[in-house]
Each structure stands twice: as C-alpha cells, then as structure tokens.
Design a protein around this motif. Structure first.
Motif, PDB file in Angstrom:
ATOM      1  N   ALA A   1       0.818  -1.209   0.000  1.00 52.76           N
ATOM      2  CA  ALA A   1       0.000   0.000   0.000  1.00 52.76           C
ATOM      3  C   ALA A   1       0.856   1.266   0.000  1.00 52.76           C
ATOM      4  N   LEU A   2       1.982   1.236   0.700  1.00 53.90           N
ATOM      5  CA  LEU A   2       2.831   2.418   0.837  1.00 53.90           C
ATOM      6  C   LEU A   2       4.007   2.425  -0.132  1.00 53.90           C
ATOM      7  N   GLY A   3       4.142   1.382  -0.947  1.00 51.87           N
ATOM      8  CA  GLY A   3       5.229   1.321  -1.911  1.00 51.87           C
ATOM      9  C   GLY A   3       6.591   1.113  -1.281  1.00 51.87           C
ATOM     10  N   ARG A   4       6.632   0.376  -0.171  1.00 51.74           N
ATOM     11  CA  ARG A   4       7.881   0.154   0.536  1.00 51.74           C
ATOM     12  C   ARG A   4       8.598  -1.090  -0.007  1.00 51.74           C
ATOM     13  N   PRO A   5       9.924  -1.087  -0.008  1.00 48.17           N
ATOM     14  CA  PRO A   5      10.670  -2.289  -0.439  1.00 48.17           C
ATOM     15  C   PRO A   5      10.342  -3.476   0.448  1.00 48.17           C
ATOM     16  N   SER A   6      10.212  -4.644  -0.143  1.00 54.64           N
ATOM     17  CA  SER A   6       9.825  -5.850   0.596  1.00 54.64           C
ATOM     18  C   SER A   6      10.418  -7.075  -0.086  1.00 54.64           C
ATOM     19  N   ALA A   7      11.125  -7.889   0.699  1.00 54.88           N
ATOM     20  CA  ALA A   7      11.676  -9.121   0.141  1.00 54.88           C
ATOM     21  C   ALA A   7      10.574 -10.061  -0.310  1.00 54.88           C
ATOM     22  N   ALA A   8       9.480 -10.116   0.449  1.00 49.06           N
ATOM     23  CA  ALA A   8       8.378 -11.016   0.104  1.00 49.06           C
ATOM     24  C   ALA A   8       7.717 -10.601  -1.207  1.00 49.06           C
ATOM     25  N   LEU A   9       7.581  -9.292  -1.431  1.00 49.08           N
ATOM     26  CA  LEU A   9       6.974  -8.824  -2.671  1.00 49.08           C
ATOM     27  C   LEU A   9       7.939  -8.978  -3.847  1.00 49.08           C
ATOM     28  N   GLU A  10       9.231  -8.774  -3.609  1.00 52.40           N
ATOM     29  CA  GLU A  10      10.209  -8.869  -4.689  1.00 52.40           C
ATOM     30  C   GLU A  10      10.496 -10.314  -5.079  1.00 52.40           C
ATOM     31  N   LEU A  11      10.582 -11.213  -4.083  1.00 47.21           N
ATOM     32  CA  LEU A  11      11.026 -12.580  -4.325  1.00 47.21           C
ATOM     33  C   LEU A  11       9.903 -13.604  -4.307  1.00 47.21           C
ATOM     34  N   GLY A  12       8.774 -13.263  -3.701  1.00 46.94           N
ATOM     35  CA  GLY A  12       7.739 -14.252  -3.429  1.00 46.94           C
ATOM     36  C   GLY A  12       7.992 -14.857  -2.052  1.00 46.94           C
ATOM     37  N   VAL A  13       6.938 -15.396  -1.442  1.00 40.70           N
ATOM     38  CA  VAL A  13       7.032 -15.862  -0.064  1.00 40.70           C
ATOM     39  C   VAL A  13       8.024 -17.019   0.083  1.00 40.70           C
ATOM     40  N   ASP A  14       7.948 -18.016  -0.809  1.00 38.84           N
ATOM     41  CA  ASP A  14       8.816 -19.185  -0.657  1.00 38.84           C
ATOM     42  C   ASP A  14      10.291 -18.818  -0.736  1.00 38.84           C
ATOM     43  N   ARG A  15      10.659 -17.999  -1.710  1.00 35.24           N
ATOM     44  CA  ARG A  15      12.062 -17.607  -1.845  1.00 35.24           C
ATOM     45  C   ARG A  15      12.481 -16.703  -0.690  1.00 35.24           C
ATOM     46  N   ALA A  16      11.564 -15.897  -0.191  1.00 36.99           N
ATOM     47  CA  ALA A  16      11.882 -15.051   0.962  1.00 36.99           C
ATOM     48  C   ALA A  16      12.128 -15.897   2.205  1.00 36.99           C
ATOM     49  N   VAL A  17      11.330 -16.946   2.392  1.00 34.86           N
ATOM     50  CA  VAL A  17      11.542 -17.841   3.539  1.00 34.86           C
ATOM     51  C   VAL A  17      12.885 -18.547   3.409  1.00 34.86           C
ATOM     52  N   ALA A  18      13.219 -18.997   2.207  1.00 33.58           N
ATOM     53  CA  ALA A  18      14.510 -19.654   1.995  1.00 33.58           C
ATOM     54  C   ALA A  18      15.660 -18.692   2.303  1.00 33.58           C
ATOM     55  N   LEU A  19      15.513 -17.424   1.905  1.00 37.32           N
ATOM     56  CA  LEU A  19      16.533 -16.423   2.197  1.00 37.32           C
ATOM     57  C   LEU A  19      16.639 -16.188   3.701  1.00 37.32           C
ATOM     58  N   LEU A  20      15.501 -16.150   4.380  1.00 36.84           N
ATOM     59  CA  LEU A  20      15.499 -15.999   5.841  1.00 36.84           C
ATOM     60  C   LEU A  20      16.300 -17.118   6.500  1.00 36.84           C
ATOM     61  N   LYS A  21      16.059 -18.342   6.070  1.00 35.49           N
ATOM     62  CA  LYS A  21      16.784 -19.481   6.650  1.00 35.49           C
ATOM     63  C   LYS A  21      18.284 -19.381   6.385  1.00 35.49           C
ATOM     64  N   ARG A  22      18.654 -18.993   5.167  1.00 37.57           N
ATOM     65  CA  ARG A  22      20.080 -18.892   4.838  1.00 37.57           C
ATOM     66  C   ARG A  22      20.751 -17.803   5.665  1.00 37.57           C
ATOM     67  N   LEU A  23      20.112 -16.660   5.794  1.00 38.24           N
ATOM     68  CA  LEU A  23      20.690 -15.565   6.571  1.00 38.24           C
ATOM     69  C   LEU A  23      20.837 -15.947   8.041  1.00 38.24           C
ATOM     70  N   THR A  24      19.870 -16.710   8.546  1.00 37.36           N
ATOM     71  CA  THR A  24      19.947 -17.148   9.942  1.00 37.36           C
ATOM     72  C   THR A  24      21.138 -18.066  10.152  1.00 37.36           C
ATOM     73  N   ARG A  25      21.334 -19.005   9.222  1.00 36.10           N
ATOM     74  CA  ARG A  25      22.489 -19.910   9.336  1.00 36.10           C
ATOM     75  C   ARG A  25      23.797 -19.134   9.274  1.00 36.10           C
ATOM     76  N   GLU A  26      23.870 -18.168   8.359  1.00 40.57           N
ATOM     77  CA  GLU A  26      25.093 -17.376   8.234  1.00 40.57           C
ATOM     78  C   GLU A  26      25.341 -16.545   9.488  1.00 40.57           C
ATOM     79  N   ALA A  27      24.269 -16.017  10.068  1.00 47.08           N
ATOM     80  CA  ALA A  27      24.413 -15.238  11.296  1.00 47.08           C
ATOM     81  C   ALA A  27      24.945 -16.111  12.421  1.00 47.08           C
ATOM     82  N   VAL A  28      24.406 -17.309  12.541  1.00 47.70           N
ATOM     83  CA  VAL A  28      24.863 -18.233  13.584  1.00 47.70           C
ATOM     84  C   VAL A  28      26.340 -18.570  13.387  1.00 47.70           C
TER      85      VAL A  28
END
Length: 289
Positions: free
Chosen positions: A229-256
C-alpha cells in the motif's frame, strides 16, 4: 531472574523515573502505554543473550543496555505509526500511541524514550565509566544518522528506495546495537559481534516482510499489506514468499556461523536458531524446507 524479568525490571525503572510527581501526567501515561505490554522483546533479549554468552557477571547492568535498546525500538514504533508516516491505527494488538493519546503526545513520547535510553545507560554504568563512550556511541549510531533508525525513517521520504540500504537502517541498526552493546556490557570487544547483528537484522526484516503479506492483523497485532500500500521495499513482494523464507533461513544460518568464540557460543547458537525461526508459522517454514 530470567531474561524477560531482567528486561522488564529495567524498563519499569526507566518508566518510573519518567513519571515522577512533576512530570506531565498524560505524557508519562503515553510513554508507559508505548512500552507496556511489550511485544516479543527480541532486541533486548538478543542483547542480554550476547552479554550472558560473553560471561557477563552483572546482568543488571547488561539489562539496562538491553532496556535502552528496547526504549529506542518503542520510540521508533510510536513515530513510525504516525499519520505522517505509516498512519497505522494499531500496534501490538491495541490502538497505536497516536490513536490513543493524539499525535502531539505520540511525537513527544517517542522523543522522550530516545533520551530515556541514554539515561538508562548512564545510570547503569556510572561505576564503569570506561564503558560509557563505546556504549553511548553504539546506541547513538543506532538511533540517528547516517544509518540509524532516524535515517531509516528518512529514506521513506526519498524518491527511490534501495531495499538493503533502507532496511539496514530502519531494522538492522538496532540489531547491531543489541549484539555490540551486549558484548560491551560484558566487558568484551563489541566489534566482532557486528556481523551477528547485521545478519539477524536482515533476517528479521525479511520475516516482517513475509508476515506483512502472509499473516493477519490478529496474528501480528498490526495492519498487514502495508508494504504494498505504501510502496515500501519488501523481500516477500520482490522474491515471493517461498524464496523469501529460503533467504530468511540462509541468513539465519550465516548469522549463527558468525558468532565469535566466547564461553557461551554453543548455547547462543542454539538460542538464535530457535528464536529466529519461530517468528514464522510452521507451515511457511515447511514450504521452503
């Protein structure tokens, strides 16, 4: 005393100091409303966890640092919800601060909580003055310019938004503050902990992007669909939910994997994995298993 009790105690102390007999009663009430009851307290819990993993002997002082970071977060929410920004009527399952107290008091409450964060740090570390300069600098950079939460809010007024730059400032800055301040409060070097904060900040922002498109106001306590609605950048909108979830998991592993050697490293790694992945419903996590 567990982590949440330490954090809530630090926040109660800060709120009580702001609500002395000569304070404006409605502003004091707006500040307390913005702080309590809290959300998941993710940032202060991370701060306290890092401090404990580094072998902190005084978790009371570390909790003050954690509370200061939560005060900055609460301030950012009060300001972010204002009509001039997101115009959000609800937050944490109740009317937002401006909806409950009016715009003027929401602005002042946010301003006051930012100042309260620095007072909390000063009071807690008076007996260790050598820690005050790096802690104050860490908190200040997370709050202001050029890459703190004020900058993150400011990017929303720019004609074009780069998702990574915007989200590093608006979300990631407080996660970096949490990990660095947690280490500093324990007497450890804060610099090696920056990568953990950066990684978790990006991961949590992606989780928030996902919830904005795949959750409900009842589940997350605030309006959904706001990024579109506000035109804000969003990983979910840019990548789709499934790819965004996969990115979330990868970033979490890298952070750990970035967690520096410390007495409680193994415990902290397990905590980060549990806390990061539980922010999404199980069915979403399974979709990108």
């Amino acid at each position: 005393m567990d982590a949440i009790m330490h954090i809530e105690s630090a926040l109660e102390t800060a709120a009580a100091l702001a609500a002395s007999d000569d304070a404006p009663p409605r502003l004091a009430a707006a500040i307390r409303y913005a702080i309590f009851p809290g959300g998941a307290r993710i940032r202060p819990r991370l701060c306290l966890a890092v401090s404990a993993a580094c072998g902190a002997q005084n978790l009371g002082a570390s909790a003050a640092a954690a509370g200061a970071i939560e005060l900055l977060h609460c301030a950012s929410l009060a300001h972010d919800d204002l009509p001039c920004f997101d115009d959000a009527p609800t937050r944490r399952g109740k009317p937002s601060v401006h909806a409950a107290f009016g715009e003027a008091l929401a602005v002042l409450a946010g301003d006051a909580m930012i100042v309260m964060a620095f007072e909390a740090i000063a009071r807690a570390f008076m007996d260790r003055p050598h820690l005050l300069p790096p802690l104050v600098q860490t908190i200040a950079r997370a709050a202001g310019m050029p890459s703190g939460i004020a900058a993150g809010q400011g990017y929303e007024s720019e004609p074009q938004l780069a998702r990574s730059q915007y989200q590093r400032a608006k979300t990631g800055s407080l996660f970096v503050a949490a990990t660095v301040a947690g280490a500093l409060a324990a007497g450890a070097d804060g610099a090696p902990w920056r990568m953990l904060g950066e990684g978790l900040g990006e991961a949590y922002q992606i989780a928030d992007d996902i919830r904005d498109v795949a959750s409900s106001p009842e589940a997350i306590g605030k309006p959904v669909g706001r990024d579109a609605a506000l035109g804000r950048p969003s990983a979910a909108l840019e990548l789709g939910v499934d790819r965004a979830v996969a990115l979330l998991k990868r970033l979490t592993r890298e952070a750990v994997d970035s967690i520096p050697a410390c007495p409680g490293a193994d415990w902290l790694k397990a905590q980060v994995l549990i806390e990061t992945l539980r922010v999404l419903p199980e069915e979403l996590l399974r979709r990108a298993a």
